[in-house]
Design an enzyme around this catalytic site. Structure first.
Site, mmCIF file in Angstrom:
data_model
loop_
_atom_site.group_PDB
_atom_site.id
_atom_site.type_symbol
_atom_site.label_atom_id
_atom_site.label_comp_id
_atom_site.label_asym_id
_atom_site.label_seq_id
_atom_site.Cartn_x
_atom_site.Cartn_y
_atom_site.Cartn_z
ATOM 1 N N GLU A 1 10.377 125.451 -9.594
ATOM 2 C CA GLU A 1 9.652 124.941 -8.413
ATOM 3 C C GLU A 1 8.335 125.685 -8.189
ATOM 4 O OE1 GLU A 1 12.259 124.640 -4.973
ATOM 5 O OE2 GLU A 1 13.360 122.993 -5.897
ATOM 6 N N GLU B 1 18.031 119.791 -10.268
ATOM 7 C CA GLU B 1 18.646 120.113 -8.971
ATOM 8 C C GLU B 1 18.745 118.806 -8.199
ATOM 9 O OE1 GLU B 1 17.204 123.381 -6.539
ATOM 10 O OE2 GLU B 1 16.628 124.502 -8.338
HETATM 11 O O1 AHR Z 1 19.473 125.167 -4.563
HETATM 12 C C1 AHR Z 1 18.836 125.882 -3.519
HETATM 13 C C2 AHR Z 1 17.352 126.024 -3.747
HETATM 14 O O2 AHR Z 1 16.744 124.768 -3.652
HETATM 15 C C3 AHR Z 1 16.894 126.533 -5.086
HETATM 16 O O3 AHR Z 1 16.879 127.916 -5.169
HETATM 17 C C4 AHR Z 1 15.504 125.994 -5.208
HETATM 18 O O4 AHR Z 1 15.101 125.775 -6.530
HETATM 19 C C5 AHR Z 1 15.533 124.738 -4.374
HETATM 20 O O5 AHR Z 1 14.482 124.674 -3.469
#
Ligand code: AHR
Length: 504
Positions: free
Chosen positions: A173, A292
């Site tokens: 990110e 994610e």
């Molecule tokens: O999964 C929680 C967080 O969400 C992670 O650390 C990040 O990559 C995302 O913003």
């Protein structure tokens, strides 16, 4: 009763389903690692501290690949702190989650855990506070056989054989201003390209994921991907996507339809990848790593800045309801329907932190509602994803306008002739009769019919009632001629497995 029609024919395939579509994510965050997968002294722990009860649930969940060690955590992480004799490892401040990181769990422990759990590792390198050299060093430590400083250090640490990690994320990110060492797209794209080039010199067999946007609402979404891919297109294999959804303002209809947004997000990223491919006259098709995704009640999270510096704090341990399981099923359907371009997907996270598996320190481990659709899709979605021709009733939503009440995906395994169907009724009010035309697949019999539905869509599992929400095996639905008909209750997930008679 309202009526939906689905037609499925193996002649119309989307693409092969990569088994890595059923991945998950373990971050050093909250209690995902400490008192999640790792708890020395727990009655079910292995001698090294890995929780066997959690491993058993991970195996049952059917996870194929696990991303590690972050997440935002990785952008301040020194991997060297987590290897070697445990008593010599330092405690450090974890700036991402304002926690104390004891480093008693690191790369060696994670690799041992992947063996126990039967999953492929996917490692992220720190491109926040660190760069090319540290990434190359980590790869030398992990994958080079022997005879160099870092490969011999791994051997000294008790791992004679290389870990042979093939999948690597180039940071996490990096478009997010919250990220430690946040960069603009040009800065990140250059660093990712140079890191990728150097890492491939160490091990040409690796596959690399460049960071896409943290979510579709980022102000830089679209231009971030275009700029990053301009710099990295020839050096990486995947671009990442991240998305978290939640129910806002008690608007369940919009929440159940959030897979519409996920679908649009994937299409937008594909369009951007293909724009860059066209500009470069490249023959390479960039694939996607949705590394994610999940439901996260982010609006209830006050943010890491309010944390006091604790060990393994209880961070974002969201309890999931029946409605959450149904929305979550919609994301699985969406990923399967993009199997031609989405090769990897990691449900985030695996244990305790917005997770399908929950634990108590010293206590039990249990399945959350979202465990069940994931486990069924991971077990049953095999072979090719098939196109589903769908005629569904619609209903209105505040967020997405009129949406199909039914959303569905299908997989077909040529080697066994098995068909699997995943069907979500996202109407909050109407049961729907689903009529599936199977003329293209004669001679199939239903071998399994699972339903997730409850008169109380807010029901959830807890330590003291771990099986309040389960999947219910259904009887009595059979293929009649060329058609299979069943009723999908409002707010429901259905998984159906069919096999040719000879394979029963
Ligand atoms: O999964 C929680 C967080 O969400 C992670 O650390 C990040 O990559 C995302 O913003």
């Amino acid at each position: 009763m309202k009526h939906a029609e689905l037609t499925i024919d193996p002649a119309f395939s989307i693409g092969d389903i990569d088994r890595r579509l059923f991945g998950s994510f373990v971050e050093h965050m909250g209690r995902c690692v400490y008192t999640g997968v790792f708890e020395p002294g727990h009655p079910d722990a292995e001698p090294g501290g890995l929780r066997r009860d959690v491993v058993d649930l991970v195996r049952e969940l059917g996870v194929t690949v696990v991303r590690y060690p972050g997440g935002n955590f990785v952008s301040g992480y020194c991997w060297e702190d987590g290897v070697g004799p445990v008593e010599q490892r330092p405690s450090r401040l974890d700036l991402a989650w304002r926690s104390i990181e004891p480093n008693t769990f690191g790369l060696g422990e994670f690799m041992e855990w992947t063996q126990l759990a039967g999953v492929e590792p996917m490692l992220a390198v720190n491109l926040g506070t660190r760069g090319v050299q540290e990434a190359v060093d980590l790869l030398e430590y992990a994958n080079y056989p022997k005879g160099t400083k870092l490969s011999d250090l791994r051997r000294e640490h008790g791992n004679a054989e290389p870990f042979d990690v093939r999948l690597w994320c180039l940071g996490n990110e990096m478009d997010g201003p919250w990220q430690i060492g946040h960069k603009n797209a040009q800065e990140y794209g250059r660093l990712a390209a140079e890191t990728a080039k150097a890492m491939r010199l160490v091990d040409p067999r690796i596959e690399l994921v460049a960071c896409g946007s943290s979510n579709r609402q980022m102000p830089t979404f679209g231009s971030w991907e275009a700029t990053v891919l301009d710099e990295t297109y020839d050096y990486v294999d995947y671009i990442s996507l991240h998305a978290y959804y939640e129910q806002h303002d008690n608007d369940l209809a919009s929440f159940l339809a959030t897979s519409v947004d996920m679908d649009g997000f994937i299409k937008d990223v594909i369009a951007t990848c293909d724009h860059v491919r066209a500009k470069r006259r490249s023959r390479k098709t960039m694939r996607l790593s949705f590394d994610e995704w999940n439901i996260w009640y982010e609006s209830r999270f006050e943010g890491a800045h309010n944390q006091s510096w604790d060990d393994a704090p209880r961070l974002i341990e969201d309890d999931y309801t029946v409605s959450d399981a149904v929305a979550f099923g919609g994301y699985l359907v969406t990923l399967l329907n993009h199997a031609d371009r989405v090769a990897i997907a990691c449900q985030a996270q695996l244990v305790n932190v917005i997770a399908p598996i929950r634990t108590e320190p010293g206590g039990p481990a249990w399945r959350q509602s979202i465990f069940h659709p994931f486990a069924q899709a991971a077990r049953l979605a095999r072979g090719k994803a098939l196109q589903v021709s769908l005629r569904s009733p619609e209903h209105g939503t505040a967020a997405y306008g009129a949406v199909d009440s039914i959303t569905a995906a299908a997989s077909y395994d040529e080697s066994t002739g098995s068909l699997s169907l995943f069907i979500v009724n996202r109407s909050t009010t109407d049961p729907i009769e689903v009529d599936i035309d199977l003329r293209g697949l004669p001679g199939l019999q239903v071998t399994e019919h699972q339903l997730i539905h409850d008169n109380d869509p807010t029901a959830r599992n807890r330590a003291e009632a771990p099986d309040r929400v389960v999947s219910h095996a259904q009887e009595g639905v059979a293929v009649d001629g060329d058609h299979l008909k069943f009723t999908a209750p409002a707010i429901s997930w259905t998984a159906l497995a069919l096999r040719p008679e000879a394979h029963q």
